[in-house]
Design a protein around this motif. Structure first.
Motif, mmCIF file in Angstrom:
data_model
loop_
_atom_site.group_PDB
_atom_site.id
_atom_site.type_symbol
_atom_site.label_atom_id
_atom_site.label_comp_id
_atom_site.label_asym_id
_atom_site.label_seq_id
_atom_site.Cartn_x
_atom_site.Cartn_y
_atom_site.Cartn_z
ATOM 1 N N LEU A 34 -38.746 5.622 27.930
ATOM 2 C CA LEU A 34 -38.899 7.015 28.349
ATOM 3 C C LEU A 34 -37.559 7.645 28.717
ATOM 4 N N HIS A 35 -36.704 6.865 29.354
ATOM 5 C CA HIS A 35 -35.398 7.386 29.756
ATOM 6 C C HIS A 35 -34.556 7.747 28.542
ATOM 7 N N PHE A 36 -34.423 6.813 27.609
ATOM 8 C CA PHE A 36 -33.599 7.091 26.434
ATOM 9 C C PHE A 36 -34.271 8.082 25.485
ATOM 10 N N LEU A 37 -35.596 8.152 25.518
ATOM 11 C CA LEU A 37 -36.281 9.166 24.720
ATOM 12 C C LEU A 37 -35.969 10.566 25.243
ATOM 13 N N ALA A 38 -35.866 10.698 26.561
ATOM 14 C CA ALA A 38 -35.494 11.989 27.131
ATOM 15 C C ALA A 38 -34.065 12.369 26.753
ATOM 16 N N ILE A 39 -33.148 11.396 26.833
ATOM 17 C CA ILE A 39 -31.765 11.668 26.419
ATOM 18 C C ILE A 39 -31.711 12.035 24.947
ATOM 19 N N TYR A 40 -32.497 11.329 24.141
ATOM 20 C CA TYR A 40 -32.553 11.605 22.701
ATOM 21 C C TYR A 40 -33.050 13.017 22.420
ATOM 22 N N ALA A 41 -34.122 13.421 23.105
ATOM 23 C CA ALA A 41 -34.708 14.740 22.856
ATOM 24 C C ALA A 41 -33.805 15.864 23.351
ATOM 25 N N LEU A 42 -33.060 15.617 24.427
ATOM 26 C CA LEU A 42 -32.243 16.675 25.016
ATOM 27 C C LEU A 42 -30.851 16.785 24.409
ATOM 28 N N THR A 43 -30.334 15.706 23.860
ATOM 29 C CA THR A 43 -28.937 15.720 23.393
ATOM 30 C C THR A 43 -28.777 15.275 21.950
ATOM 31 N N ALA A 44 -29.225 14.069 21.621
ATOM 32 C CA ALA A 44 -28.941 13.503 20.304
ATOM 33 C C ALA A 44 -29.688 14.229 19.188
ATOM 34 N N LEU A 45 -30.949 14.568 19.410
ATOM 35 C CA LEU A 45 -31.717 15.254 18.370
ATOM 36 C C LEU A 45 -31.182 16.661 18.096
ATOM 37 N N PRO A 46 -30.902 17.492 19.108
ATOM 38 C CA PRO A 46 -30.278 18.794 18.809
ATOM 39 C C PRO A 46 -28.916 18.657 18.127
ATOM 40 N N LEU A 47 -28.134 17.638 18.518
ATOM 41 C CA LEU A 47 -26.845 17.422 17.870
ATOM 42 C C LEU A 47 -27.026 17.063 16.404
ATOM 43 N N SER A 48 -27.967 16.199 16.103
ATOM 44 C CA SER A 48 -28.235 15.830 14.716
ATOM 45 C C SER A 48 -28.704 17.040 13.914
ATOM 46 N N LEU A 49 -29.546 17.868 14.511
ATOM 47 C CA LEU A 49 -30.027 19.067 13.825
ATOM 48 C C LEU A 49 -28.879 20.023 13.521
ATOM 49 N N LEU A 50 -27.952 20.172 14.456
ATOM 50 C CA LEU A 50 -26.796 21.043 14.219
ATOM 51 C C LEU A 50 -25.905 20.492 13.112
ATOM 52 N N ILE A 51 -25.678 19.184 13.123
ATOM 53 C CA ILE A 51 -24.804 18.585 12.116
ATOM 54 C C ILE A 51 -25.409 18.721 10.726
ATOM 55 N N PHE A 52 -26.706 18.466 10.607
ATOM 56 C CA PHE A 52 -27.354 18.587 9.301
ATOM 57 C C PHE A 52 -27.438 20.043 8.862
ATOM 58 N N SER A 53 -27.663 20.933 9.806
ATOM 59 C CA SER A 53 -27.697 22.355 9.457
ATOM 60 C C SER A 53 -26.342 22.824 8.957
ATOM 61 N N LEU A 54 -25.273 22.356 9.578
ATOM 62 C CA LEU A 54 -23.933 22.698 9.105
ATOM 63 C C LEU A 54 -23.673 22.140 7.718
ATOM 64 N N ALA A 55 -24.075 20.906 7.482
ATOM 65 C CA ALA A 55 -23.855 20.296 6.168
ATOM 66 C C ALA A 55 -24.617 21.039 5.077
#
Length: 332
Positions: free
Chosen positions: A46-67
């Motif tokens: 649950l802890h790392f899922l929260a970090i994933y949803a708040l930081t890593a997933l938006p970052l991945s979405l931005l990187i793929f959107s830029l590409a």
């Protein structure tokens, strides 16, 4: 009386406590570090899922959107540059190059627009996941409040170090690119330079990745964190190199799948654009997968850092005990 008996007679701890066991360097293998990092994620889902949803997933979405957004522009730039080389007159070539330069500037502006939000989410993902993984390795339970406190207190340190990391990687890639151009007429030397450069690039990525972990967990900033990372990694070069190869292979596989869906598509027509968007939509699962890979890579680097730090600390302790014994012999 022998030297050892003299030492034991003057050391009251010698007869009561056994000698400290040597550290298990062989157990700090690549497989163990990988499984330990996965176990950390599974113990605190649950802890790392929260970090994933708040930081890593938006970052991945931005990187793929830029590409995805920059890919049609880059295709036009490459096609215009090819057209300029085969233009019959200098005037036509200059006109095509001006159009290509305008497209390149628009691509640069697009990347600049994405750079700030990507940097914000990257620093947040790094600081929170590294702190949480370090707490899990130490046997403590990570919490979102402490992770948020680390992000708030150490974001500037991570930002400065990330700039130094990008500058170091850019300088290295510039040198290797210049070397490949200089050896263009020597196929054998060029291939050898490619192999050596690729191996050094993978190792440099490991050192720079651990430097980002160092700047979060220690009071080191910029190139000082890079120097500390280089000293830590030096005792575990091959294990770290294999870990870096695994991360590079997984990341490269994701980008290869994305690029194969984008390459060869005609983005100049409406039909070609629709086909291209459909091909991208079918691979939308790459976005959450890439975010998970980024989060896991931070945890892997943190576990590797903790192993290197533990080995270095135990080595310093053993050297200190040896120096004390030598000093006692000299006194006797």
């Amino acid at each position: 009386m022998s030297e050892r008996e003299i030492l034991e007679s003057h050391d009251p701890r010698a007869s009561t406590s056994p000698p400290p066991p040597p550290p298990p360097p062989s157990s700090s293998s690549t497989v163990r570090i990988i499984f330990e990092s996965i176990a950390i994620l599974l113990r605190h889902p649950l802890h790392f899922l929260a970090i994933y949803a708040l930081t890593a997933l938006p970052l991945s979405l931005l990187i793929f959107s830029l590409a995805v957004s920059a890919h049609p522009i880059e295709i036009r730039v490459r096609s215009l540059e090819s057209l300029a080389r085969i233009s019959p007159t200098h005037f036509e070539s200059r006109q095509v190059l001006e159009e290509s330069r305008s497209e390149a500037i628009s691509a640069l502006r697009l990347r600049a627009a994405y750079s700030l939000p990507c940097l914000v989410f990257s620093v947040a993902a790094l600081a929170s996941s590294v702190h949480s993984a370090s707490a899990a390795v130490s046997g403590r339970r990570p919490s979102l409040s402490s992770a948020a406190t680390v992000v708030r207190e150490r974001w500037f340190r991570a930002l400065v170090t990330s700039i130094c990391v990008y500058a170091s990687m850019w300088a290295f890639l510039s040198i290797t690119a210049t070397l490949r151009v200089a050896l263009a007429d020597f196929a054998g030397l060029r291939f050898l330079a490619f192999l050596i450069g690729s191996a050094l690039e993978v190792y440099l990525m490991l050192v720079l990745g651990v430097a980002m972990v160092v700047t979060v967990l220690e009071e080191r900033v910029g190139f000082d964190a890079v120097r500390a990372s280089l000293a830590l990694v030096s005792g575990r070069r091959w294990i770290g190199f294999v870990l870096s190869c695994v991360l590079v292979l997984l990341t490269g596989s994701i980008w290869w799948v994305l690029e194969t869906s984008m390459d060869g598509q005609d983005c100049t027509s409406i039909v070609g654009m629709v086909r291209w968007m459909v091909g991208i939509g079918r691979r939308a699962w790459l976005v959450p997968l890439y975010g998970l890979l980024m989060l896991w890579s931070y945890v892997v680097l943190t576990v590797f850092y903790c192993h290197c730090r533990r080995r270095r600390t135990s080595g310093v302790g053993r050297r200190g005990e040896g120096e004390n014994e030598v000093a006692l012999v000299d006194i006797l």
